[in-house]
Design a protein around this motif. Sequence first.
Motif, mmCIF file in Angstrom:
data_model
loop_
_atom_site.group_PDB
_atom_site.id
_atom_site.type_symbol
_atom_site.label_atom_id
_atom_site.label_comp_id
_atom_site.label_asym_id
_atom_site.label_seq_id
_atom_site.Cartn_x
_atom_site.Cartn_y
_atom_site.Cartn_z
ATOM 1 N N ALA A 6 15.367 -107.117 55.614
ATOM 2 C CA ALA A 6 14.783 -108.282 56.270
ATOM 3 C C ALA A 6 15.075 -108.290 57.764
ATOM 4 C CB ALA A 6 15.297 -109.555 55.616
ATOM 5 N N GLU A 7 16.347 -108.074 58.128
ATOM 6 C CA GLU A 7 16.760 -108.097 59.530
ATOM 7 C C GLU A 7 17.692 -106.922 59.795
ATOM 8 O OE1 GLU A 7 15.751 -110.221 61.836
ATOM 9 O OE2 GLU A 7 14.668 -111.622 60.537
ATOM 10 N N SER A 8 17.320 -106.046 60.686
ATOM 11 C CA SER A 8 18.189 -104.927 61.038
ATOM 12 C C SER A 8 17.575 -104.138 62.178
ATOM 13 C CB SER A 8 18.396 -103.996 59.835
ATOM 14 O OG SER A 8 19.223 -102.904 60.204
ATOM 15 N N ASP A 9 18.442 -103.641 63.059
ATOM 16 C CA ASP A 9 18.018 -102.719 64.108
ATOM 17 C C ASP A 9 18.545 -101.311 63.846
ATOM 18 O OD1 ASP A 9 16.625 -104.609 65.679
ATOM 19 O OD2 ASP A 9 18.522 -105.353 66.501
ATOM 20 N N ARG A 10 19.148 -101.110 62.671
ATOM 21 C CA ARG A 10 19.672 -99.796 62.336
ATOM 22 C C ARG A 10 18.541 -98.834 61.980
ATOM 23 N NH1 ARG A 10 23.830 -100.191 57.676
ATOM 24 N NH2 ARG A 10 22.297 -101.676 56.870
ATOM 25 N N PRO A 11 18.794 -97.546 62.091
ATOM 26 C CA PRO A 11 17.768 -96.565 61.693
ATOM 27 C C PRO A 11 17.455 -96.685 60.207
ATOM 28 C CG PRO A 11 19.493 -95.529 62.998
ATOM 29 C CD PRO A 11 19.988 -96.908 62.664
ATOM 30 N N PRO A 12 16.294 -96.215 59.785
ATOM 31 C CA PRO A 12 15.953 -96.270 58.363
ATOM 32 C C PRO A 12 16.964 -95.504 57.513
ATOM 33 C CG PRO A 12 14.021 -95.760 59.685
ATOM 34 C CD PRO A 12 15.197 -95.685 60.607
ATOM 35 N N SER A 13 17.142 -95.950 56.292
ATOM 36 C CA SER A 13 18.069 -95.305 55.367
ATOM 37 C C SER A 13 17.456 -94.017 54.811
ATOM 38 C CB SER A 13 18.393 -96.254 54.211
ATOM 39 O OG SER A 13 18.973 -95.567 53.141
#
Length: 229
Positions: free
Chosen positions: A13-20
């Motif tokens: 929903a909310e994240s600025d991390r790279p895709p898993s």
Amino acid sequence: MGGVVLLLPDGEAESDRPPSPLSFTRLLPLGRTLARAGRPEGLVVHSVHYGSRGWNGTDARLAVDTTEAADEVVRRYGDVPVCLAGHGFGGRAALAAADHPAVQAVLAMAPWLPADEPGAEQEPVKQLVGRQVLIVHGTNDHRTDPDLSYRLAERAKKVNRNICRFEVHTDGNALRQHHAEVLALARDFVLGSLFPHPYSRPVADALAAPPPLGLRMPLAAGFGKSLRP
């Protein structure tokens, strides 16, 4: 070149991390199945690599990245039909980006959808007009609510008759328990939507049936065993 499938992995929903990386791995069996089945028709399968894993509210970053990927398909391959195939937040992105001119079909597996809260703006469905749409959801999914995908399908059916929804009884979010049947259903739908292949009887019946029948179609055990390889 006959067509392109864009695989859209899950996100958050909310994240600025790279895709898993795991989210891409989970779609590999689907990609391999579609690439193998569609090879005679010139079907190409690509994974979409989001800028980050977060939908991030009104930014709808995963949908924006999906639209940009469809633009890249047009630049690379020209006028070819595209199917957006996603899981979880990828399923939501597939539904949201369906209004891209190249998109002919949408496959949304266990799509993550926002809750229908009083006064909240509903998830749009008008962008699905003119597209072939299949939603697949496990009835025991505790991560993404199957009732929400049913309600969206019910609203979408009012503006687009070419939508159906299959329920995978007792299966969860990953759709592992009946994985072979889900892959066979996806193969049948994608080939029938992008190329002059007839749909199997269950898919054709689901598309033709009025709600709720065509939106609560049970995915039968052993589905696909008698279908084309």
